[in-house]
Scaffold this motif. Structure first.
Motif, PDB file in Angstrom:
ATOM      1  N   GLY A  72       0.796  -1.228   0.000  1.00  9.18           N
ATOM      2  CA  GLY A  72       0.000   0.000   0.000  1.00  9.18           C
ATOM      3  C   GLY A  72       0.820   1.266   0.000  1.00  9.18           C
ATOM      4  N   VAL A 136      -1.353   7.636   2.628  1.00  7.18           N
ATOM      5  CA  VAL A 136      -1.716   6.262   2.992  1.00  7.18           C
ATOM      6  C   VAL A 136      -1.833   6.125   4.504  1.00  7.18           C
ATOM      7  CG1 VAL A 136      -1.005   3.843   2.894  1.00  7.18           C
ATOM      8  CG2 VAL A 136      -0.563   5.340   0.950  1.00  7.18           C
ATOM      9  N   ARG A 151      -5.777  -0.740   5.391  1.00  5.02           N
ATOM     10  CA  ARG A 151      -5.102   0.355   4.701  1.00  5.02           C
ATOM     11  C   ARG A 151      -6.119   1.098   3.846  1.00  5.02           C
ATOM     12  NH1 ARG A 151      -2.474  -1.550  -0.021  1.00  5.02           N
ATOM     13  NH2 ARG A 151      -4.413  -0.930  -0.972  1.00  5.02           N
ATOM     14  N   ARG A 153      -6.578   5.099   1.616  1.00  4.04           N
ATOM     15  CA  ARG A 153      -6.013   6.389   1.209  1.00  4.04           C
ATOM     16  C   ARG A 153      -6.617   7.449   2.125  1.00  4.04           C
ATOM     17  NH1 ARG A 153      -1.693   5.187  -1.527  1.00  4.04           N
ATOM     18  NH2 ARG A 153      -2.111   3.587  -3.036  1.00  4.04           N
TER      19      ARG A 153
END
Length: 189
Positions: A72, A136, A151, A153
């Motif tokens: 990620g 992130v 995870r 954004r």
């Protein structure tokens, strides 16, 4: 708890404390990262979990964290630095971002919880991590029957920003947290 105590506890997990984040970049507040993972339409979402009764919980949870973080883009292989939410003092009400570097060996899920820096107990995570570019978020959490890593954004959609404004205007929230949120929201105005 002093800066040296924070550094020692992070070191036990395999995270080398570099410094506290300078306010030169307006990152999402640590406290908001927990809320961001509850929005299902956040792009870039990845989830890894392990059942609490799995005999290989530590190994699987650490592998899941690493895969989620690396794939990620929480950090780069050549420069494994990122931010982790930490309390600068025992009595601090607002968590701050600390710049850390992943070192070998590391144990995010086991030692992280046992030291109280990344959770509440061994394999009981509760942490917030953020990439240096602020894009992130990686959260470790403990649920009823499993532990894991999520995870996403950093959310910038209207619903999340409206929700953040509501928290920033809530007098029951700590004033420093409210100020942090308002400062972050100025980025989008």
């Amino acid at each position: 708890m002093s800066e040296a105590d924070v550094a020692d506890r992070l070191a036990a997990t395999g995270l080398a404390f570099q410094n506290w984040h300078e306010k030169d970049r307006n990152y999402i507040p640590v406290g908001l990262t927990a809320l961001s993972i509850h929005f299902p339409d956040v792009p870039g979402r990845m989830y890894s979990s392990v059942a609490n009764d799995d005999p290989d919980i530590l190994e699987k949870a650490n592998v899941g964290w690493y895969r989620t973080a690396r794939d990620g883009n929480l950090f780069e292989s050549a420069d494994p630095r990122f931010l982790v939410g930490a309390k600068p003092t025992t009595d601090a009400r607002v968590w701050q971002w600390a710049v850390v570097r992943l070192t070998e060996p590391w144990d995010i899920m086991g030692a992280g919880g046992r030291t109280g820096t990344l959770g509440v107990a061994w394999c009981r995570p509760g942490f917030a991590m953020l990439s240096l570019d602020g894009e992130v978020i990686v959260r470790g959490d403990t649920w009823e029957n499993e532990i894991g890593t999520v995870r996403v954004r950093t959310p910038r959609h209207r619903e999340f920003l409206d929700f953040a404004r509501t928290i920033a205007d809530d007098p029951s929230e700590p004033p420093a947290f409210r100020t942090e949120i308002k400062t972050w929201l100025q980025t989008f105005e």
